[in-house]
Design an enzyme around this catalytic site. Structure first.
Site, PDB file in Angstrom:
ATOM      1  N   GLU A 208       0.867  -1.420  -0.070  1.00 26.40           N
ATOM      2  CA  GLU A 208      -0.277   0.038   0.088  1.00 26.40           C
ATOM      3  C   GLU A 208       0.853   1.447  -0.092  1.00 26.40           C
ATOM      4  OE1 GLU A 208      -2.313   0.621   3.472  1.00 26.40           O
ATOM      5  OE2 GLU A 208      -3.558   1.970   2.545  1.00 26.40           O
TER       6      GLU A 208
ATOM      7  N   LYS B 244      -2.698  -2.366  -3.014  1.00 24.67           N
ATOM      8  CA  LYS B 244      -3.567  -1.287  -2.399  1.00 24.67           C
ATOM      9  C   LYS B 244      -3.131   0.028  -2.570  1.00 24.67           C
ATOM     10  CE  LYS B 244      -5.959  -0.019   1.878  1.00 24.67           C
ATOM     11  NZ  LYS B 244      -6.760  -0.793   3.032  1.00 24.67           N
TER      12      LYS B 244
ATOM     13  N   GLY C 228      -9.209   6.915   1.870  1.00 22.23           N
ATOM     14  CA  GLY C 228      -8.087   8.133   2.056  1.00 22.23           C
ATOM     15  C   GLY C 228      -8.908   9.344   2.475  1.00 22.23           C
TER      16      GLY C 228
END
Ligand code: 5MM
Length: 341
Positions: free
Chosen positions: A178, A220, A263
């Site tokens: 990620e 990710k 996010g």
């Protein structure tokens, strides 16, 4: 050397159509902040009760392939003393462990951070494997500003991600890599696209250099969108086009799946943007990768607001989770509309 076929199988099973991943891996500090914002006591017991509420939600297995947990969570138990990882396994859900130990300032690089956690990682991974974890997540944080990210910061984080990914695969665990390009900032959509493309190119170069099996990992990623303080927010179509262009330019085709973090977008916007990505995918007739959601705040905000730390709200909170999961499941197949909210 572990069985690569087994890794490929696990990676594929994490990214099946209409399902996603629940990111419930807040560190105790982040979880406490989320609890405090709702006047819920910041105690280990409230954190345990919250995770219990999430993982015992009847029917989550219809929408969830894996759940990401922090070290303290994977070791924790339900009221009946059943370990959380066993609760998930009994529902056919893969326990995923967050193995980085957080970020520290990148010395000599003002405004940038690097992620830590490599020391002793292989031993920890073996222990998590024994607890049932079959995937592990590591998050790097990339900040967009006039002066950042620097090439050195991207290289440093990518090297750690590649080392962690190699260690995971050597013990039979699928790495979920990620590199989070932060939404916070006043950058344009074009700048987000350029930074995310560069980040991913550097990351995949490092992964290849470390001989990581790209068919046995999951990416990710952030969606590509203008910064939260930019004067114009990107439309779902713009987000979909910029994101997909970015992945076409930087993600090798062997990678089985790309999952998205929310996010800091609202839950509704995260769902709408996922739907736009699925629509675009249908339009062009498909991409080499499966796409899926892997949201934390994008799934959990409504759950926390419904729960408020009160036992009598558990059912309502579980319904809020199922509702958000259902909407994202629809979005994964381009079947979501805002009127469903
Ligand atoms: C739950 O947040 C994860 C990290 O937590 P800490 O900062 O407390 O260590 C984070 O990695 C999360 O899994 C992803 O960023 C996705 O979360 P969002 O909220 O962006 O969907």
């Amino acid at each position: 050397m572990s069985d690569s076929k087994a890794l490929h199988k696990i990676a594929k099973s994490l990214v099946v159509p209409r399902k996603g991943i629940l990111a419930a891996d807040q560190s105790p500090g982040s979880m406490n902040k989320q609890l405090a914002a709702l006047d819920i006591p910041e105690t280990p017991e409230m954190r345990r009760k919250y995770r219990q509420l999430l993982f015992t939600t009847p029917g989550i297995e219809e929408y969830v392939t894996g759940v990401i947990m922090h070290d303290g969570t994977i070791r924790n138990y339900t009221d009946e003393r059943v370990q959380f990882s066993d609760v998930l396994i009994s529902k056919g859900i893969i326990p995923i462990i967050k193995v980085d130990t957080g970020t520290v300032p990148h010395n000599n690089f003002p405004g940038e951070v690097v992620t830590q956690g490599l020391d002793g990682l292989e031993g920890r991974l073996r222990e998590y494997y024994d607890m049932g974890a079959r995937a592990a997540k590591w998050r790097a944080v990339i900040t967009i500003s006039d002066d950042t990210p620097t090439l050195e910061n991207l290289r440093t984080d990518s090297m750690s991600l590649a080392r962690y990914a190699a260690m995971c695969q050597s013990v039979g665990i699928v790495p979920m890599v990620e590199p989070e390009v932060l939404y916070a900032g006043s950058h344009s959509l074009e700048r987000a696209e350029a930074v995310t493309t560069e980040t991913l190119k550097i990351l995949f170069t490092a992964l290849k250099e470390q001989r990581v099996d790209l068919s046995g990992l999951i990416l990710k990623s952030s969606m590509v969108l203008a910064g939260s303080e930019y004067n114009e927010q990107s439309s779902p179509r713009e987000v979909a086009e910029a994101s997909l262009r970015t992945y076409k330019n930087s993600v090798p085709e062997e990678v089985p799946g790309i999952v998205f973090l929310s996010g800091g977008q609202t839950p509704e916007r995260a769902t709408e943007n996922l739907n736009a990505i699925a629509m675009k995918e249908k339009e062009v007739g498909g991409y080499p990768w499966e796409f899926a959601f892997s949201y934390s705040r994008g799934l959990e905000q409504p759950v926390q607001q419904a729960w408020l730390g009160d036992d009598k709200n558990v059912k309502k909170a579980q319904e809020a989770l199922l509702n958000r999961l259902r909407l994202n499941s629809m979005a994964d197949s381009a079947e979501y509309t805002a009127s469903m909210e």
